[in-house]
Enzyme design. Structure first.
Site, PDB file in Angstrom:
ATOM      1  N   GLY A   1      -2.652  31.576  31.098  1.00 23.77           N
ATOM      2  CA  GLY A   1      -3.203  31.727  32.443  1.00 23.77           C
ATOM      3  C   GLY A   1      -4.349  30.745  32.643  1.00 23.77           C
TER       4      GLY A   1
ATOM      5  N   GLN B   1      -8.320  31.331  38.264  1.00 27.01           N
ATOM      6  CA  GLN B   1      -9.726  31.175  38.652  1.00 27.01           C
ATOM      7  C   GLN B   1     -10.638  31.196  37.425  1.00 27.01           C
ATOM      8  OE1 GLN B   1     -11.547  34.478  40.728  1.00 27.01           O
ATOM      9  NE2 GLN B   1     -13.304  33.252  41.382  1.00 27.01           N
TER      10      GLN B   1
ATOM     11  N   ASP C   1       0.353  27.960  31.152  1.00 27.09           N
ATOM     12  CA  ASP C   1       0.459  28.695  32.424  1.00 27.09           C
ATOM     13  C   ASP C   1       1.870  28.522  32.975  1.00 27.09           C
ATOM     14  OD1 ASP C   1      -2.191  29.504  34.642  1.00 27.09           O
ATOM     15  OD2 ASP C   1      -0.062  29.937  34.998  1.00 27.09           O
ATOM     16  N   ILE C   2       2.184  29.323  33.989  1.00 28.33           N
ATOM     17  CA  ILE C   2       3.531  29.302  34.581  1.00 28.33           C
ATOM     18  C   ILE C   2       3.709  28.059  35.454  1.00 28.33           C
ATOM     19  CG2 ILE C   2       2.958  30.570  36.706  1.00 28.33           C
ATOM     20  CD1 ILE C   2       5.939  31.451  34.442  1.00 28.33           C
TER      21      ILE C   2
ATOM     22  N   ASP D   1       5.705  31.385  30.182  1.00 24.40           N
ATOM     23  CA  ASP D   1       5.743  32.664  30.897  1.00 24.40           C
ATOM     24  C   ASP D   1       5.110  33.723  29.993  1.00 24.40           C
ATOM     25  OD1 ASP D   1       8.393  34.711  32.428  1.00 24.40           O
ATOM     26  OD2 ASP D   1       6.273  35.103  31.991  1.00 24.40           O
TER      27      ASP D   1
ATOM     28  N   TYR E   1      -3.182  47.431  39.891  1.00 29.06           N
ATOM     29  CA  TYR E   1      -3.983  46.520  39.056  1.00 29.06           C
ATOM     30  C   TYR E   1      -4.972  47.333  38.218  1.00 29.06           C
ATOM     31  CZ  TYR E   1      -7.645  42.988  38.169  1.00 29.06           C
ATOM     32  OH  TYR E   1      -8.586  42.158  37.599  1.00 29.06           O
TER      33      TYR E   1
ATOM     34  N   LYS F   1      -5.104  47.859  34.152  1.00 28.29           N
ATOM     35  CA  LYS F   1      -6.288  47.494  33.357  1.00 28.29           C
ATOM     36  C   LYS F   1      -6.776  48.709  32.556  1.00 28.29           C
ATOM     37  CE  LYS F   1      -6.625  43.130  34.254  1.00 28.29           C
ATOM     38  NZ  LYS F   1      -6.364  42.151  33.172  1.00 28.29           N
TER      39      LYS F   1
HETATM   40  C1  VAH Z   1      -9.891  41.524  42.259  1.00 26.69           C
HETATM   41  N1  VAH Z   1     -11.303  39.654  41.551  1.00 26.69           N
HETATM   42  O1  VAH Z   1     -10.492  41.506  43.302  1.00 26.69           O
HETATM   43  C2  VAH Z   1     -10.504  40.767  41.072  1.00 26.69           C
HETATM   44  C3  VAH Z   1     -11.404  41.667  40.280  1.00 26.69           C
HETATM   45  C4  VAH Z   1     -13.208  43.381  40.379  1.00 26.69           C
HETATM   46  C5  VAH Z   1     -12.323  42.504  41.156  1.00 26.69           C
HETATM   47  O2  VAH Z   1     -10.690  42.460  39.405  1.00 26.69           O
HETATM   48  O3  VAH Z   1      -8.864  42.114  42.126  1.00 26.69           O
END
Ligand code: VAH
Length: 309
Positions: free
Chosen positions: A6, A10, A32-33, A50, A140, A144
């Protein structure tokens, strides 16, 4: 040798450049991809890969005799809500690919980023503690939180030396962010630097934990260079740089750009932001591996406008 998966993202872009400065261009393989910035592509070895393909990840690690992997590939909060199954697959399968290489002793050390997105609406929102209620409401955030549990498990059961930081929103100028809820705090600078006004997708009083990329990259290197016995939290460390609202960053920008105006049109990302804390307690990182932020709002605003204008 180090592999950054990756590397065009960013965080990945600036992390790869910093690691190359520290350890030598050829010691750091970027994967990275898709290809990345000219600067990144010109600075050292690159592999199109990948992160979800375990065989390919293993082949690259064996081919380059990789000892450390920084797994920076993920689908972030906003995009993850549009493509939940893809977000889960990318964020989890890539992590298992790398953790399993650690379990099989094919690599020695792993960095894996977590996020303040692991916290949810029932988490104490101010000065959020290292250990607390975590009921994330985004795919997400769920990925995590689950990833943190697996990092802890692979460390405790198989001795995998995996280290992690719960990044707040990250602000940088070198590489555009992709699909995050905190991305407004990057977009706003591009508009201000271009002499345009900005329509913010969050309400003016939405306070979120944030950090300048310079601090985030230094924290990542510092936790990876800390002695293993100092890294006591093997789920992920809270980390905080600053907290601010869109109104506060807009006012800090107006000091430099008096004509700059911001309007507020909250969209679906408002609900994501509302589920996250306003500020984070990072005493554990300060105690265990001497974390210390260096950038606060005014310094960051000056830096960002200088580089983008
Ligand atoms: C997002 N920049 O906005 C990421 C981050 C805490 C935010 O995980 O999903």
């Amino acid at each position: 040798k180090i592999l950054v998966i990756g590397a065009c993202g960013q965080i990945g872009t600036e992390l790869t450049m910093r690691l190359r400065e520290l350890y030598g261009n050829d010691a750091v393989i970027a994967g990275d991809i898709r290809e990345g910035s000219e600067e990144l592509m010109a600075s050292g070895p690159f592999e199109i890969m990948d992160a979800m393909d375990g065989n390919q990840v293993e082949d690259i690690c064996l081919h380059y005799e990789i000892e450390e992997v920084y797994l920076m590939a993920a689908m972030l909060s906003a995009t993850g809500e549009k493509y939940p199954d893809k977000a889960w697959k990318l964020n989890m399968n890539s992590l298992f690919n790398v953790l399993d290489l650690g379990k099989e002793k094919k690599i020695d050390k792993i960095f894996w980023p977590s996020s303040i997105a692991v916290f949810g609406p029932t988490t104490p929102q101010e000065n959020t503690p290292q250990h607390t209620v975590m009921e994330p409401t985004t795919v997400y955030g769920i990925s995590k939180q689950t990833g943190e549990r697996w990092c802890q498990y692979y460390h405790d059961k198989y001795g995998v030396d995996v280290r992690s930081i719960r990044y707040p929103g990250l602000i940088s100028w070198k590489t555009l962010p992709g699909g995050g809820t905190t991305d407004y705090a990057v977009d706003i600078f591009h508009k201000a630097a271009a002499g345009e006004n900005y329509e913010c997708f969050l309400k003016d009083d939405t306070q979120l934990p944030m950090m300048y990329m310079e601090d985030a990259i230094r924290a990542t290197v510092e936790i990876m260079e800390a002695p293993a016995e100092a890294v006591k939290e093997r789920s992920s460390y809270n980390l905080s740089g600053m907290s601010f609202t869109p109104a506060q960053i807009a006012n800090a920008i107006k000091v430099h750009k008096p004509a700059f105006e911001v309007s507020y049109q909250p969209d679906y990302r408002q609900a994501i932001a509302d589920s996250w804390p306003g500020s984070i307690n990072d005493d554990a990182a300060r105690k265990d591996w001497q974390w210390q932020p260096q950038f606060e709002l005014e310094t960051m605003v000056a830096e960002m406008l200088k580089h983008l204008s």
